[in-house]
Design an enzyme around this catalytic site. Structure first.
Site, short mmCIF file in Angstrom:
data_model
loop_
_atom_site.label_atom_id
_atom_site.label_comp_id
_atom_site.label_asym_id
_atom_site.label_seq_id
_atom_site.Cartn_x
_atom_site.Cartn_y
_atom_site.Cartn_z
N ASP A 1 -39.75 70.24 26.96
CA ASP A 1 -40.54 70.07 25.67
C ASP A 1 -41.65 70.98 25.57
O ASP A 1 -42.03 71.64 24.66
CB ASP A 1 -40.71 68.79 25.13
N GLU B 1 -40.91 60.27 36.03
CA GLU B 1 -40.41 61.24 35.38
C GLU B 1 -40.62 62.62 35.80
O GLU B 1 -39.46 63.40 35.64
CB GLU B 1 -41.07 61.40 33.94
C1 GLC Z 1 -38.91 64.33 27.32
C2 GLC Z 1 -38.33 65.39 28.03
C3 GLC Z 1 -36.91 65.65 27.81
C4 GLC Z 1 -36.15 64.33 27.90
C5 GLC Z 1 -36.70 63.26 26.92
C6 GLC Z 1 -36.35 61.80 27.20
O1 GLC Z 1 -38.97 64.86 25.82
O2 GLC Z 1 -39.13 66.51 27.94
O3 GLC Z 1 -36.32 66.34 28.88
O4 GLC Z 1 -35.10 64.34 27.41
O5 GLC Z 1 -38.10 63.18 27.41
O6 GLC Z 1 -36.27 61.36 28.63
#
Ligand code: GLC
Length: 432
Positions: free
Chosen positions: A177, A400
């Protein structure tokens, strides 16, 4: 670095299962408690990959649950909302308004964007590793038409550049993102300000950037998620090497799965060739693959972990593989990091070890790169990546993402992707 007692393989595996069980919500596994309370697209594909060797049924249910959100256009949405907690995440269903769109699935609220098309690869992984071959083959037969529709959508509606590649129409579609790759195209959008509630872990973009992300999503929504609008008016359209590298790999395995569904593998192999040609002609520059901004015509000046996505293609010419491996091993990426693989090139001015997708290492991109290296027979690096990734989760938990220098955890804890892919790495610590 958080001090933690040494964790052996068995304890690490048990820990991963307890995260996956705690994050289970019906057939789906949500990415993390609290922060991400719905089903996310590529997270679920990684969960299915991690479950593949142990629980075909649960892996299959994860994929089928996600694909229940597939639109009649073939688009697989990046979030499938769980009814019980609809507004527990921003932007939620009242923002996306998917149910007002005739192409959306009946009764299931979703976002209007997609995420990297890892689905066929996940289905193939489940089929390949399943103990019960019959059950896995039945799953493939159910999934196959949905995967074909998804690929057809990408090849038509998303070939906005006309060169055989799929364009993403929002940074959220990349899965990465906040990558600096989106800075220039997002910076060209009008400055806006919204008042909304959003829980983000520290390290995300500034509010002004997030506001532009929301503005972009609303523009697409207000077009009625229209294909002609995307082609003619939408201000963000980028051909991303990771998204397309994943799509190419998915086309190749879809060709292997096609006979199980009584279908012809030929069209999938042809699609893979078209994508390979598009990647080489349109995105290769200066020794790596770079994202192309279709609105400005410019290639991204910054190299990120996404540059290596096309290495997932077994047919990528050997000289390109060699160049990419050279960059990966150099101090630009692995050579100067304590832990694999920084999400952004370390020497780039945009590199930031603590900010989302602008430096930290992720288990999911490590897993993809490890697969890519295995595809090209680089067993030395496969080992290094596998061991380095396991070191991260052993030391800092199923976070994460991670600081690439000292390995400390960032973002959410109990992250499903990190837990699921740890199970896969533990089972196969040497080769693929
Ligand atoms: C954030 C991350 C993305 C992921 C989402 C849910 O937006 O950047 O890669 O899919 O979180 O975990």
């Amino acid at each position: 670095m958080e001090a933690r007692p040494a964790v052996d393989d068995a304890a690490l595996g048990r820990g991963a299962w307890s995260v996956l069980d705690a994050n289970r919500a019906g057939a789906a596994t949500v990415p993390a408690p609290g922060l991400y309370p719905h089903q996310w697209n590529w997270d679920s594909t990684f969960v299915a990959i991690g479950l593949a060797r142990w629980n075909t049924r649960r892996a299959g249910a994860e994929l089928l649950g996600l694909l229940a959100g597939q639109w009649r256009t073939g688009m697989v949405p990046h979030i499938v909302f769980r009814p019980a907690r609809t507004e527990a995440y921003f932007p939620g269903p009242s923002v996306w308004r998917s149910r007002e769109n005739p192409a959306s699935p009946n009764g299931t609220p979703t976002s209007g964007l997609t995420q990297p098309p890892l689905h066929a690869l996940a289905a193939w992984w489940v089929w390949r590793h399943a103990a019960d071959r019959e059950e896995a083959a039945a799953l493939v037969r159910r999934l196959y038409p949905m995967l074909v529709a998804q690929h057809a959508y990408l090849a038509t509606t998303r070939d906005l550049g006309g060169g055989g590649l799929a364009a993403i129409v929002h940074p959220w579609e990349s899965g990465m993102d906040d990558s600096p790759v989106w800075d220039a195209p997002v910076g060209a959008l009008p400055a806006v300000r919204y008042a909304y509630r959003r829980e983000e872990p520290p390290g995300c973009h500034s509010d002004s950037h997030q506001d532009r992300y929301v503005w972009l999503a609303l523009r697409y929504r207000d077009s009625g998620y229209d294909a002609a609008y995307l082609r003619e008016d939408h201000p963000f359209a980028v051909e991303d090497p990771m998204f397309n590298g994943i799509w190419l790999a998915s086309c190749q395995v879809l060709a292997e799965l096609a006979p199980l569904a009584g279908a012809d593998p030929g069209p999938h192999l042809e699609a893979a060739e078209r994508i390979r040609a598009g990647l080489l002609e349109r995105l290769w520059s200066d020794g790596v693959f770079r994202a192309r901004d279709l609105r400005s015509g410019r290639l991204s000046p910054v190299s990120t972990v996404g540059c290596f996505g096309p290495m997932l293609d077994p047919g990528l010419p050997a000289d390109r593989v060699e160049k990419l491996v050279g960059v990966l091993e150099s101090p630009r990426f692995m050579g100067a990091a304590g832990y694999p693989v920084p999400s952004c090139e370390i020497r780039a001015p945009q590199f930031d070890r603590s900010r989302y997708w602008r430096g930290p290492s992720w288990v999911n991109t490590n897993w993809l790169l490890r697969l890519a290296l295995a595809v090209h027979g680089r067993t030395d690096l496969v080992r290094l990546l596998g061991a380095g990734t396991l070191r991260l989760v052993r030391q800092a938990g199923f976070r994460e993402c991670f600081d690439p220098f000292d390995g400390s955890g960032r973002g959410s804890g109990d992250f499903s992707c990190s837990a699921a892919l740890t199970l896969d790495l533990l089972a196969d610590n040497v080769g693929i």
